[in-house]
Design an enzyme around this catalytic site. Structure first.
Site, PDB file in Angstrom:
ATOM      1  N   ASP A 150       0.895  -1.492  -0.113  1.00 21.22           N
ATOM      2  CA  ASP A 150       0.088  -0.284   0.018  1.00 21.22           C
ATOM      3  C   ASP A 150       0.956   1.355   0.063  1.00 21.22           C
ATOM      4  O   ASP A 150       0.593   2.397  -0.913  1.00 21.22           O
ATOM      5  CB  ASP A 150      -1.047  -0.049   1.215  1.00 21.22           C
ATOM      6  CG  ASP A 150      -1.652   1.003   1.298  1.00 21.22           C
ATOM      7  OD1 ASP A 150      -2.611   1.550   0.450  1.00 21.22           O
ATOM      8  OD2 ASP A 150      -1.427   2.096   2.313  1.00 21.22           O
ATOM      9  N   GLU A 171      -1.896  -5.573  -3.280  1.00 22.28           N
ATOM     10  CA  GLU A 171      -0.899  -4.831  -2.495  1.00 22.28           C
ATOM     11  C   GLU A 171       0.109  -5.683  -2.065  1.00 22.28           C
ATOM     12  O   GLU A 171       1.290  -5.213  -1.943  1.00 22.28           O
ATOM     13  CB  GLU A 171      -1.794  -4.036  -1.568  1.00 22.28           C
ATOM     14  CG  GLU A 171      -2.594  -2.934  -1.956  1.00 22.28           C
ATOM     15  CD  GLU A 171      -3.489  -2.186  -0.969  1.00 22.28           C
ATOM     16  OE1 GLU A 171      -3.837  -1.087  -0.996  1.00 22.28           O
ATOM     17  OE2 GLU A 171      -3.826  -2.956  -0.049  1.00 22.28           O
TER      18      GLU A 171
END
Length: 223
Positions: free
Chosen positions: A41, A113
């Site tokens: 992320d 992610e």
């Protein structure tokens, strides 16, 4: 078409594909992907911001911020995951499997992610390699996002003015179309309380509406 990156350490990739629900049922398998998701992320937020900064040098911060959010939000990252066929590769617990986890946007985006975080580690924390991998994904959708953001911006700004000053929402209508099917041009107008404020043209109806809203804002001295 972009493919899943090649990993030197397959165990790292498998960890990135492992949801916590699987570890709850098979704790001996090892670690779930939540820490890799955290890392991925952060990496994606950085790389998307850098990408937009370089690609659109004339755009101010106020326009770049929502674009970055759209580029790495849950729905878009899930689309990247689907394009890479991550769904069938994920390790899910029975409950997550039964509840459609392989098609769940939240699980897909989180797994994407995690894969990016794992790839960063697999490359020896080489951000340049990861940048070269994700930028083609960003490039494929960037201009579409910009176009969508522009449509939302012009139309939403005019809507805000109409509600504040007139107390009614704008109404758009296609009033003309011309050209052959492969090069159709639409003309739209926008009215508020039966008063015309703008007119615009475009090769798509939504583009014509955006142009009409832009003209309305220009007429009002708001652009």
């Amino acid at each position: 078409m972009q493919k899943l990156p090649i990993f030197r350490d397959n165990a790292l990739l498998q960890r990135a594909l492992t949801h916590s629900s699987y570890i709850n049922e098979y704790p001996a398998f090892g670690e779930d992907n939540e820490r890799l998701e955290f890392l991925g992320d952060a990496i994606l937020n950085f790389l998307s911001g850098e990408f937009l900064y370089k690609r659109y040098p004339q755009k101010p911060e106020g326009e770049l911020t929502p674009l970055r959010s759209a580029l790495v939000d849950e729905s878009q990252l899930a689309k990247f995951a689907i394009a890479l066929n991550l769904g069938p590769l994920m390790h899910l617990g029975r409950g997550a499997e039964i509840n459609g986890g392989r098609e769940n946007p939240n699980l897909l985006s989180s797994t994407f992610e995690a894969v990016i975080g794992a790839y960063f580690l697999d490359t020896g924390s080489n951000i340049e390699i990861v940048r070269n991998y994700v930028e083609p994904l960003f490039q494929a959708i960037a201009d579409t996002l910009v176009d969508t953001a522009a449509q939302i911006n012009f139309k939403s700004r005019f809507q805000a003015w109409a509600l504040a000053k007139v107390g009614q929402n704008p109404k758009y209508a296609i009033i003309a179309q011309s050209g052959p099917d492969h090069a159709r041009e639409f003309t739209a107008e926008v009215r508020v309380a039966d008063q015309k404020y703008g007119e615009g043209k475009g090769h798509r109806k939504q583009d014509a509406e955006k142009s009409a809203a832009k003209q309305a804002l220009e007429t009002l001295g708001l652009l």
